[in-house]
Scaffold this motif. Sequence first.
Motif, short mmCIF file in Angstrom:
data_model
loop_
_atom_site.label_atom_id
_atom_site.label_comp_id
_atom_site.label_asym_id
_atom_site.label_seq_id
_atom_site.Cartn_x
_atom_site.Cartn_y
_atom_site.Cartn_z
N THR A 11 0.88 -1.29 -0.19
CA THR A 11 -0.01 0.06 0.04
C THR A 11 0.93 1.33 -0.07
O THR A 11 0.55 2.25 -0.84
CB THR A 11 -1.15 0.08 1.33
OG1 THR A 11 -1.73 -1.10 0.96
CG2 THR A 11 -1.77 1.31 1.20
N PRO A 12 1.96 1.39 0.78
CA PRO A 12 2.61 2.85 0.90
C PRO A 12 3.19 3.08 -0.49
O PRO A 12 3.25 3.93 -0.91
CB PRO A 12 3.60 2.62 1.77
CG PRO A 12 3.12 1.49 2.64
CD PRO A 12 2.29 0.60 1.93
N ASP A 13 3.84 2.19 -1.13
CA ASP A 13 4.51 2.21 -2.54
C ASP A 13 3.53 2.55 -3.61
O ASP A 13 3.75 3.37 -4.38
CB ASP A 13 5.27 0.90 -3.01
CG ASP A 13 6.53 0.47 -2.12
OD1 ASP A 13 6.96 1.70 -1.40
OD2 ASP A 13 6.94 -0.49 -1.90
N THR A 14 2.47 1.95 -3.46
CA THR A 14 1.15 2.29 -4.57
C THR A 14 0.75 3.75 -4.31
O THR A 14 0.75 4.53 -5.26
CB THR A 14 0.20 1.12 -4.28
OG1 THR A 14 0.44 -0.24 -4.44
CG2 THR A 14 -0.93 1.50 -5.22
N ILE A 15 0.31 4.06 -2.97
CA ILE A 15 0.05 5.37 -2.81
C ILE A 15 1.26 6.64 -3.37
O ILE A 15 0.82 7.43 -4.07
CB ILE A 15 -0.23 5.61 -1.22
CG1 ILE A 15 -1.43 4.63 -0.96
CG2 ILE A 15 -0.52 7.15 -1.05
CD1 ILE A 15 -2.82 4.99 -1.65
N ARG A 16 2.39 6.18 -2.96
CA ARG A 16 3.59 7.16 -3.51
C ARG A 16 3.54 7.06 -5.05
O ARG A 16 3.92 8.23 -5.54
CB ARG A 16 4.92 6.38 -2.92
CG ARG A 16 5.11 6.99 -1.69
CD ARG A 16 6.43 6.60 -1.05
NE ARG A 16 6.96 5.23 -1.04
CZ ARG A 16 6.77 4.53 0.09
NH1 ARG A 16 6.14 5.39 1.34
NH2 ARG A 16 6.73 3.46 0.34
N ASN A 17 3.40 5.95 -5.84
CA ASN A 17 3.42 5.93 -7.07
C ASN A 17 2.20 6.82 -7.66
O ASN A 17 2.27 7.37 -8.57
CB ASN A 17 3.38 4.54 -7.49
CG ASN A 17 3.41 4.32 -9.07
OD1 ASN A 17 4.15 5.06 -9.85
ND2 ASN A 17 2.85 3.52 -9.68
N LEU A 18 0.89 6.45 -6.99
CA LEU A 18 -0.04 7.29 -7.66
C LEU A 18 0.15 8.61 -7.37
O LEU A 18 -0.32 9.61 -8.21
CB LEU A 18 -1.45 6.75 -6.52
CG LEU A 18 -2.66 7.60 -7.16
CD1 LEU A 18 -3.07 7.29 -8.25
CD2 LEU A 18 -3.75 7.13 -6.02
N ALA A 19 0.79 9.15 -6.10
CA ALA A 19 0.87 10.57 -6.00
C ALA A 19 1.87 11.08 -7.04
O ALA A 19 1.65 12.42 -7.61
CB ALA A 19 1.33 10.78 -4.50
N ALA A 20 2.84 10.50 -7.36
CA ALA A 20 3.91 10.87 -8.28
C ALA A 20 3.47 11.03 -9.82
O ALA A 20 3.99 11.86 -10.20
CB ALA A 20 5.02 9.89 -8.24
N HIS A 21 2.27 10.34 -9.85
CA HIS A 21 1.79 10.53 -11.51
C HIS A 21 0.37 10.78 -11.45
O HIS A 21 -0.37 10.68 -12.65
CB HIS A 21 1.98 9.02 -12.15
CG HIS A 21 3.27 8.48 -11.97
ND1 HIS A 21 4.17 8.93 -12.97
CD2 HIS A 21 3.90 7.47 -11.36
CE1 HIS A 21 5.45 8.24 -12.79
NE2 HIS A 21 5.35 7.41 -11.76
#
Length: 110
Positions: A11-21
Motif C-alpha cells: 500500500t505505501p508504495d502504491t500510494i507514493r506511485n499514484l501521488a507521483a503520477h
Amino acid sequence: MKSLRPYITRTPDTIRNLAAHISENIVEMKGVLSDHRIDHLYLVGSGTSLNAAYFSRRICSRLLGVPCFVYSAMQFADTVDYPGENSVVIGISQAGHSFSTLLALEKARK
C-alpha cells in the motif's frame, strides 16, 4: 485463503506511485472524457486499489468538475442500482483481474 500481508505491505508504495503520477493520469483521463457529458464519476476497487480511489477522489472531482463517488467494488455491485445516464464508472485494479471490480463494471455496463 490468500494472506492480506502482501497487499498491506504494498500500500505505501502504491500510494507514493499514484501521488507521483496523479496529475498526468488525471490530465489523460480528462482528455479521454472531454468529448462526453459527464454528471457523475464513480471510482470502484478493492484493497489497495480502493485506497487509491479514495486518494484520487477529490482531485478527480476538482479537475473534471463533477461529483466523484468512491465505492468498494462489492458495495457498488450490491447497492448502486443505476449510476445514471451520464455517469462514468472507473474500476481500479492493480493486476487488472479483480473479480469484484470486474463484477462492478459489468453491472455498470448493464
